[in-house]
Design an enzyme around this catalytic site. Sequence first.
Site, PDB file in Angstrom:
ATOM      1  N   HIS A  12      26.100  34.260  -2.230  1.00 24.76           N
ATOM      2  CA  HIS A  12      26.365  35.354  -3.176  1.00 24.76           C
ATOM      3  C   HIS A  12      25.087  35.855  -3.861  1.00 24.76           C
ATOM      4  O   HIS A  12      25.122  36.323  -4.999  1.00 24.76           O
ATOM      5  CB  HIS A  12      27.408  34.919  -4.212  1.00 24.76           C
ATOM      6  CG  HIS A  12      26.931  33.823  -5.143  1.00 24.76           C
ATOM      7  ND1 HIS A  12      27.791  32.962  -5.771  1.00 24.76           N
ATOM      8  CD2 HIS A  12      25.685  33.470  -5.566  1.00 24.76           C
ATOM      9  CE1 HIS A  12      27.100  32.124  -6.527  1.00 24.76           C
ATOM     10  NE2 HIS A  12      25.818  32.417  -6.427  1.00 24.76           N
ATOM     11  N   HIS A  59      27.950  32.919 -13.822  1.00 24.40           N
ATOM     12  CA  HIS A  59      26.610  32.438 -14.183  1.00 24.40           C
ATOM     13  C   HIS A  59      26.352  32.728 -15.661  1.00 24.40           C
ATOM     14  O   HIS A  59      25.441  33.463 -16.013  1.00 24.40           O
ATOM     15  CB  HIS A  59      25.550  33.106 -13.315  1.00 24.40           C
ATOM     16  CG  HIS A  59      25.695  32.860 -11.843  1.00 24.40           C
ATOM     17  ND1 HIS A  59      26.660  33.465 -11.068  1.00 24.40           N
ATOM     18  CD2 HIS A  59      24.987  32.068 -10.994  1.00 24.40           C
ATOM     19  CE1 HIS A  59      26.534  33.061  -9.807  1.00 24.40           C
ATOM     20  NE2 HIS A  59      25.535  32.217  -9.735  1.00 24.40           N
ATOM     21  N   HIS A 193      19.415  25.903  -2.346  1.00 23.70           N
ATOM     22  CA  HIS A 193      18.431  26.684  -3.099  1.00 23.70           C
ATOM     23  C   HIS A 193      18.096  26.019  -4.424  1.00 23.70           C
ATOM     24  O   HIS A 193      18.875  25.245  -4.957  1.00 23.70           O
ATOM     25  CB  HIS A 193      18.853  28.139  -3.295  1.00 23.70           C
ATOM     26  CG  HIS A 193      20.088  28.416  -4.108  1.00 23.70           C
ATOM     27  ND1 HIS A 193      21.311  27.854  -3.869  1.00 23.70           N
ATOM     28  CD2 HIS A 193      20.279  29.250  -5.172  1.00 23.70           C
ATOM     29  CE1 HIS A 193      22.205  28.345  -4.724  1.00 23.70           C
ATOM     30  NE2 HIS A 193      21.604  29.183  -5.535  1.00 23.70           N
ATOM     31  N   GLU A 240      26.411  24.677  -5.488  1.00 27.47           N
ATOM     32  CA  GLU A 240      27.359  25.799  -5.366  1.00 27.47           C
ATOM     33  C   GLU A 240      28.221  25.651  -4.105  1.00 27.47           C
ATOM     34  O   GLU A 240      29.311  26.206  -4.025  1.00 27.47           O
ATOM     35  CB  GLU A 240      26.608  27.140  -5.335  1.00 27.47           C
ATOM     36  CG  GLU A 240      25.986  27.495  -6.679  1.00 27.47           C
ATOM     37  CD  GLU A 240      25.407  28.910  -6.748  1.00 27.47           C
ATOM     38  OE1 GLU A 240      25.174  29.370  -7.860  1.00 27.47           O
ATOM     39  OE2 GLU A 240      25.179  29.551  -5.706  1.00 27.47           O
TER      40      GLU A 240
HETATM   41  C1  DHB Z   1      19.676  33.527  -6.310  1.00 25.74           C
HETATM   42  C2  DHB Z   1      20.733  32.851  -5.707  1.00 25.74           C
HETATM   43  C3  DHB Z   1      21.881  32.583  -6.416  1.00 25.74           C
HETATM   44  O1  DHB Z   1      22.943  31.891  -5.893  1.00 25.74           O
HETATM   45  C4  DHB Z   1      22.020  33.014  -7.719  1.00 25.74           C
HETATM   46  O2  DHB Z   1      23.173  32.799  -8.354  1.00 25.74           O
HETATM   47  C5  DHB Z   1      20.970  33.693  -8.338  1.00 25.74           C
HETATM   48  C6  DHB Z   1      19.790  33.943  -7.614  1.00 25.74           C
HETATM   49  C7  DHB Z   1      18.441  33.832  -5.544  1.00 25.74           C
HETATM   50  O3  DHB Z   1      18.200  33.277  -4.483  1.00 25.74           O
HETATM   51  O4  DHB Z   1      17.684  34.698  -6.000  1.00 25.74           O
HETATM   52 FE    FE Z   2      24.566  31.415  -7.707  1.00 28.66          FE
END
Ligand code: DHB
Ligand code: FE
Length: 280
Positions: A12, A59, A193, A240
Amino acid sequence: MAKIVAGVGTSHVPAIGAASDHAKDRNEYFKPLFDGYDPAREWISKVNPDVVILVYNDHACAFSVEVVNTFVLGVAEKYEPADEGYGPRPVPHIEGHADFASHINECLIFDEFDIAIANEMAVDHGGTVPLTVMYDRPESWPCKVIPLCVNVIKYPQPTGLRCYKLGKALRKAVESYPEDLRVAVFGTGGMSHQLQGERAGFVNQEFDLMFLDNLQDNPEALTKIDHNEYLRDAGSEGIELIMWLIMRGAMENPKEVYRHYHVPVSNTAGGLICFEDEAA
Ligand code: DHB
Ligand code: FE
Protein backbone atom coordinates in the site's frame (compact mmCIF):
# COMPACT_ATOMS: atom_id res chain seq x y z
CA MET A 1 -25.91 -16.37 1.03
CA ALA A 2 -22.80 -14.23 0.83
CA LYS A 3 -19.62 -16.03 -0.20
CA ILE A 4 -15.93 -15.27 -0.46
CA VAL A 5 -14.83 -15.66 -4.05
CA ALA A 6 -11.42 -14.03 -4.09
CA GLY A 7 -8.49 -12.81 -2.03
CA VAL A 8 -5.83 -10.24 -2.79
CA GLY A 9 -2.60 -9.41 -0.98
CA THR A 10 -1.02 -6.10 -1.91
CA SER A 11 1.42 -3.42 -0.80
CA HIS A 12 0.00 0.00 0.00
CA VAL A 13 2.99 2.31 -0.56
CA PRO A 14 1.80 5.96 -0.54
CA ALA A 15 3.97 6.75 -3.59
CA ILE A 16 1.80 4.34 -5.63
CA GLY A 17 -1.23 6.51 -4.84
CA ALA A 18 0.67 9.71 -5.59
CA ALA A 19 1.92 8.32 -8.93
CA SER A 20 -1.64 7.43 -9.92
CA ASP A 21 -3.10 10.74 -8.71
CA HIS A 22 -0.54 12.76 -10.69
CA ALA A 23 -0.74 10.56 -13.82
CA LYS A 24 2.87 9.43 -13.37
CA ASP A 25 1.97 5.77 -13.23
CA ARG A 26 3.55 4.93 -16.58
CA ASN A 27 6.68 7.05 -16.28
CA GLU A 28 10.07 5.36 -16.34
CA TYR A 29 10.13 4.65 -12.61
CA PHE A 30 6.56 3.43 -12.12
CA LYS A 31 5.84 1.70 -15.46
CA PRO A 32 7.29 -1.72 -14.50
CA LEU A 33 5.14 -1.67 -11.36
CA PHE A 34 1.89 -0.47 -12.91
CA ASP A 35 2.27 -2.64 -16.03
CA GLY A 36 2.21 -5.55 -13.62
CA TYR A 37 -1.10 -4.33 -12.21
CA ASP A 38 -2.89 -4.54 -15.57
CA PRO A 39 -3.56 -8.31 -15.50
CA ALA A 40 -4.81 -8.07 -11.90
CA ARG A 41 -7.16 -5.24 -12.82
CA GLU A 42 -8.50 -7.25 -15.72
CA TRP A 43 -8.99 -10.24 -13.44
CA ILE A 44 -10.81 -8.31 -10.68
CA SER A 45 -13.14 -6.73 -13.24
CA LYS A 46 -14.16 -10.27 -14.25
CA VAL A 47 -14.46 -11.50 -10.67
CA ASN A 48 -16.47 -8.33 -10.04
CA PRO A 49 -17.03 -8.64 -6.27
CA ASP A 50 -20.03 -6.81 -4.83
CA VAL A 51 -18.17 -6.14 -1.61
CA VAL A 52 -14.50 -5.89 -0.69
CA ILE A 53 -13.51 -6.46 2.91
CA LEU A 54 -10.47 -4.23 3.05
CA VAL A 55 -8.03 -5.33 5.73
CA TYR A 56 -5.61 -2.46 6.17
CA ASN A 57 -3.90 -0.30 8.73
CA ASP A 58 -4.35 3.29 9.68
CA HIS A 59 -1.08 5.25 10.05
CA ALA A 60 -2.16 7.50 12.96
CA CYS A 61 -4.51 9.44 10.65
CA ALA A 62 -8.04 8.36 11.57
CA PHE A 63 -6.96 7.30 15.03
CA SER A 64 -4.48 9.14 17.20
CA VAL A 65 -1.97 7.17 19.18
CA GLU A 66 -3.76 8.12 22.41
CA VAL A 67 -6.09 5.14 22.07
CA VAL A 68 -4.76 2.18 20.14
CA ASN A 69 -7.30 -0.40 19.02
CA THR A 70 -6.06 -3.77 17.83
CA PHE A 71 -8.93 -4.38 15.41
CA VAL A 72 -11.53 -1.84 14.22
CA LEU A 73 -14.39 -2.64 11.87
CA GLY A 74 -16.09 0.14 9.90
CA VAL A 75 -19.88 -0.07 9.93
CA ALA A 76 -20.52 3.28 8.22
CA GLU A 77 -22.36 3.94 4.96
CA LYS A 78 -19.53 6.09 3.67
CA TYR A 79 -15.82 6.82 4.26
CA GLU A 80 -13.82 9.78 3.03
CA PRO A 81 -10.12 9.58 2.09
CA ALA A 82 -8.00 10.92 4.96
CA ASP A 83 -5.97 14.10 4.83
CA GLU A 84 -2.44 12.87 5.56
CA GLY A 85 -0.94 16.34 5.63
CA TYR A 86 -1.07 17.23 1.95
CA GLY A 87 -4.84 17.14 1.42
CA PRO A 88 -7.02 14.07 0.90
CA ARG A 89 -6.20 11.96 -2.17
CA PRO A 90 -8.39 12.92 -5.15
CA VAL A 91 -10.03 9.50 -5.19
CA PRO A 92 -13.73 8.65 -4.81
CA HIS A 93 -15.19 8.26 -1.35
CA ILE A 94 -15.73 4.69 -0.21
CA GLU A 95 -19.29 3.36 -0.07
CA GLY A 96 -19.72 1.04 2.87
CA HIS A 97 -22.29 -1.68 3.49
CA ALA A 98 -23.57 -0.85 6.96
CA ASP A 99 -25.94 -3.78 7.34
CA PHE A 100 -23.44 -6.43 6.22
CA ALA A 101 -20.68 -4.81 8.30
CA SER A 102 -22.90 -4.77 11.39
CA HIS A 103 -23.65 -8.45 10.85
CA ILE A 104 -19.93 -9.24 10.57
CA ASN A 105 -19.25 -7.18 13.64
CA GLU A 106 -21.86 -9.04 15.70
CA CYS A 107 -20.61 -12.44 14.49
CA LEU A 108 -16.98 -11.63 15.24
CA ILE A 109 -17.73 -10.36 18.73
CA PHE A 110 -19.90 -13.41 19.52
CA ASP A 111 -17.04 -15.51 18.12
CA GLU A 112 -14.87 -13.93 20.85
CA PHE A 113 -12.96 -11.40 18.74
CA ASP A 114 -13.29 -8.09 20.57
CA ILE A 115 -13.50 -5.71 17.66
CA ALA A 116 -13.83 -1.95 18.09
CA ILE A 117 -16.58 -0.37 16.00
CA ALA A 118 -16.12 2.69 13.78
CA ASN A 119 -19.28 4.56 12.86
CA GLU A 120 -17.16 7.22 11.24
CA MET A 121 -13.59 6.92 9.96
CA ALA A 122 -11.39 8.50 7.33
CA VAL A 123 -9.34 5.97 5.34
CA ASP A 124 -5.67 6.74 4.71
CA HIS A 125 -3.24 5.42 2.06
CA GLY A 126 -3.31 2.03 3.77
CA GLY A 127 -6.82 1.56 2.40
CA THR A 128 -7.02 3.86 -0.61
CA VAL A 129 -3.81 2.71 -2.33
CA PRO A 130 -4.90 -0.97 -2.56
CA LEU A 131 -8.13 0.24 -4.23
CA THR A 132 -6.01 2.17 -6.73
CA VAL A 133 -3.81 -0.89 -7.28
CA MET A 134 -6.82 -3.02 -8.18
CA TYR A 135 -9.24 -0.51 -9.71
CA ASP A 136 -7.07 2.26 -11.21
CA ARG A 137 -8.80 5.68 -11.41
CA PRO A 138 -12.57 5.20 -11.70
CA GLU A 139 -15.22 7.90 -11.14
CA SER A 140 -16.49 5.81 -8.25
CA TRP A 141 -15.19 2.54 -6.77
CA PRO A 142 -17.06 -0.31 -8.45
CA CYS A 143 -17.95 -2.13 -5.22
CA LYS A 144 -18.90 -1.53 -1.64
CA VAL A 145 -16.06 -1.66 0.85
CA ILE A 146 -15.99 -2.75 4.48
CA PRO A 147 -12.80 -1.52 6.13
CA LEU A 148 -11.18 -3.69 8.79
CA CYS A 149 -8.36 -1.83 10.46
CA VAL A 150 -5.49 -3.62 12.24
CA ASN A 151 -2.95 -2.10 14.59
CA VAL A 152 0.45 -2.80 13.08
CA ILE A 153 2.12 0.49 14.02
CA LYS A 154 2.27 0.34 17.82
CA TYR A 155 3.76 -2.51 19.80
CA PRO A 156 2.24 -4.94 20.80
CA GLN A 157 0.65 -5.77 17.48
CA PRO A 158 -1.53 -8.90 17.22
CA THR A 159 0.25 -12.11 16.26
CA GLY A 160 0.12 -13.53 12.75
CA LEU A 161 -1.74 -16.52 14.18
CA ARG A 162 -4.40 -14.28 15.75
CA CYS A 163 -4.84 -12.57 12.38
CA TYR A 164 -5.15 -15.91 10.58
CA LYS A 165 -7.80 -17.04 13.08
CA LEU A 166 -9.65 -13.75 12.63
CA GLY A 167 -9.72 -14.47 8.89
CA LYS A 168 -11.37 -17.82 9.59
CA ALA A 169 -13.98 -16.16 11.81
CA LEU A 170 -14.51 -13.56 9.11
CA ARG A 171 -15.32 -16.30 6.62
CA LYS A 172 -17.93 -17.79 8.97
CA ALA A 173 -19.43 -14.33 9.45
CA VAL A 174 -19.64 -13.71 5.71
CA GLU A 175 -21.18 -17.10 5.01
CA SER A 176 -23.97 -16.53 7.51
CA TYR A 177 -25.21 -13.35 5.82
CA PRO A 178 -28.40 -14.09 3.88
CA GLU A 179 -27.93 -11.76 0.90
CA ASP A 180 -26.29 -13.25 -2.22
CA LEU A 181 -23.11 -11.23 -2.28
CA ARG A 182 -19.80 -11.99 -3.94
CA VAL A 183 -17.09 -10.94 -1.53
CA ALA A 184 -13.37 -10.38 -1.98
CA VAL A 185 -10.99 -9.94 0.93
CA PHE A 186 -7.99 -7.66 0.43
CA GLY A 187 -5.08 -8.15 2.83
CA THR A 188 -2.84 -5.15 2.45
CA GLY A 189 0.37 -3.63 3.75
CA GLY A 190 4.00 -3.51 2.90
CA MET A 191 6.22 -6.48 2.33
CA SER A 192 9.66 -6.14 3.96
CA HIS A 193 10.48 -2.52 4.68
CA GLN A 194 12.03 -0.26 7.25
CA LEU A 195 11.31 3.47 7.27
CA GLN A 196 13.41 4.45 10.29
CA GLY A 197 16.75 4.12 12.02
CA GLU A 198 20.04 2.73 10.78
CA ARG A 199 18.48 0.13 8.51
CA ALA A 200 16.07 2.58 6.79
CA GLY A 201 15.59 1.36 3.24
CA PHE A 202 16.09 -2.29 4.21
CA VAL A 203 14.33 -4.71 1.83
CA ASN A 204 14.65 -8.49 2.02
CA GLN A 205 13.56 -10.01 -1.30
CA GLU A 206 14.28 -13.51 -0.10
CA PHE A 207 11.86 -13.07 2.79
CA ASP A 208 9.20 -11.48 0.56
CA LEU A 209 9.35 -14.32 -1.96
CA MET A 210 9.27 -16.91 0.84
CA PHE A 211 6.10 -15.24 2.13
CA LEU A 212 4.46 -15.24 -1.32
CA ASP A 213 5.53 -18.84 -1.96
CA ASN A 214 3.99 -20.13 1.27
CA LEU A 215 0.79 -18.13 1.36
CA GLN A 216 -1.37 -20.52 -0.64
CA ASP A 217 -0.31 -23.95 0.66
CA ASN A 218 1.62 -23.39 3.84
CA PRO A 219 0.02 -20.48 5.69
CA GLU A 220 0.47 -22.20 9.06
CA ALA A 221 4.25 -21.80 8.68
CA LEU A 222 3.74 -18.07 8.14
CA THR A 223 1.56 -17.78 11.25
CA LYS A 224 4.58 -18.94 13.28
CA ILE A 225 6.71 -15.92 12.33
CA ASP A 226 6.95 -13.91 15.55
CA HIS A 227 7.42 -10.19 16.09
CA ASN A 228 11.20 -10.44 16.48
CA GLU A 229 11.51 -12.39 13.26
CA TYR A 230 9.47 -9.80 11.38
CA LEU A 231 11.67 -7.08 12.82
CA ARG A 232 14.90 -8.90 11.95
CA ASP A 233 13.97 -10.37 8.57
CA ALA A 234 11.37 -7.93 7.20
CA GLY A 235 12.41 -4.63 8.82
CA SER A 236 10.59 -2.55 11.42
CA GLU A 237 7.50 -2.09 9.23
CA GLY A 238 7.45 -5.57 7.68
CA ILE A 239 4.97 -6.70 10.32
CA GLU A 240 2.29 -5.11 8.11
CA LEU A 241 2.29 -8.54 6.41
CA ILE A 242 0.20 -10.00 9.24
CA MET A 243 -2.77 -8.36 7.52
CA TRP A 244 -2.26 -10.65 4.52
CA LEU A 245 -2.80 -13.55 6.93
CA ILE A 246 -6.31 -12.32 7.73
CA MET A 247 -7.07 -12.53 4.01
CA ARG A 248 -5.51 -15.99 3.79
CA GLY A 249 -7.45 -17.18 6.85
CA ALA A 250 -10.66 -16.14 5.11
CA MET A 251 -9.86 -18.32 2.07
CA GLU A 252 -10.87 -21.97 2.19
CA ASN A 253 -9.27 -23.39 -0.93
CA PRO A 254 -7.29 -20.63 -2.57
CA LYS A 255 -5.79 -20.97 -6.01
CA GLU A 256 -3.17 -18.42 -7.02
CA VAL A 257 -4.15 -16.83 -10.30
CA TYR A 258 -1.65 -13.98 -10.48
CA ARG A 259 1.46 -12.58 -8.82
CA HIS A 260 3.59 -9.49 -9.33
CA TYR A 261 6.69 -8.46 -7.42
CA HIS A 262 8.80 -5.43 -8.19
CA VAL A 263 11.66 -3.72 -6.31
CA PRO A 264 12.08 -0.93 -5.49
CA VAL A 265 8.91 1.04 -4.93
CA SER A 266 9.78 3.94 -2.65
CA ASN A 267 11.44 2.20 0.34
CA THR A 268 9.98 -1.23 -0.20
CA ALA A 269 8.84 -3.80 -2.71
CA GLY A 270 5.58 -3.70 -4.63
CA GLY A 271 4.02 -7.09 -3.98
CA LEU A 272 0.71 -8.38 -5.27
CA ILE A 273 -0.92 -11.80 -5.18
CA CYS A 274 -4.42 -12.77 -6.34
CA PHE A 275 -6.37 -15.87 -5.34
CA GLU A 276 -9.65 -17.32 -6.42
CA ASP A 277 -11.38 -19.49 -3.85
CA GLU A 278 -12.14 -22.86 -5.38
CA ALA A 279 -14.60 -23.55 -2.56
CA ALA A 280 -16.82 -20.72 -3.84
C1 DHB B 1 6.22 3.51 2.64
C2 DHB B 1 5.62 2.26 2.78
C3 DHB B 1 4.54 2.10 3.63
O1 DHB B 1 3.93 0.90 3.85
C4 DHB B 1 4.03 3.18 4.32
O2 DHB B 1 2.94 3.01 5.08
C5 DHB B 1 4.62 4.44 4.18
C6 DHB B 1 5.73 4.59 3.33
C7 DHB B 1 7.36 3.69 1.71
O3 DHB B 1 7.98 2.73 1.27
O4 DHB B 1 7.65 4.84 1.37
FE1 FE C 1 2.31 1.14 5.71
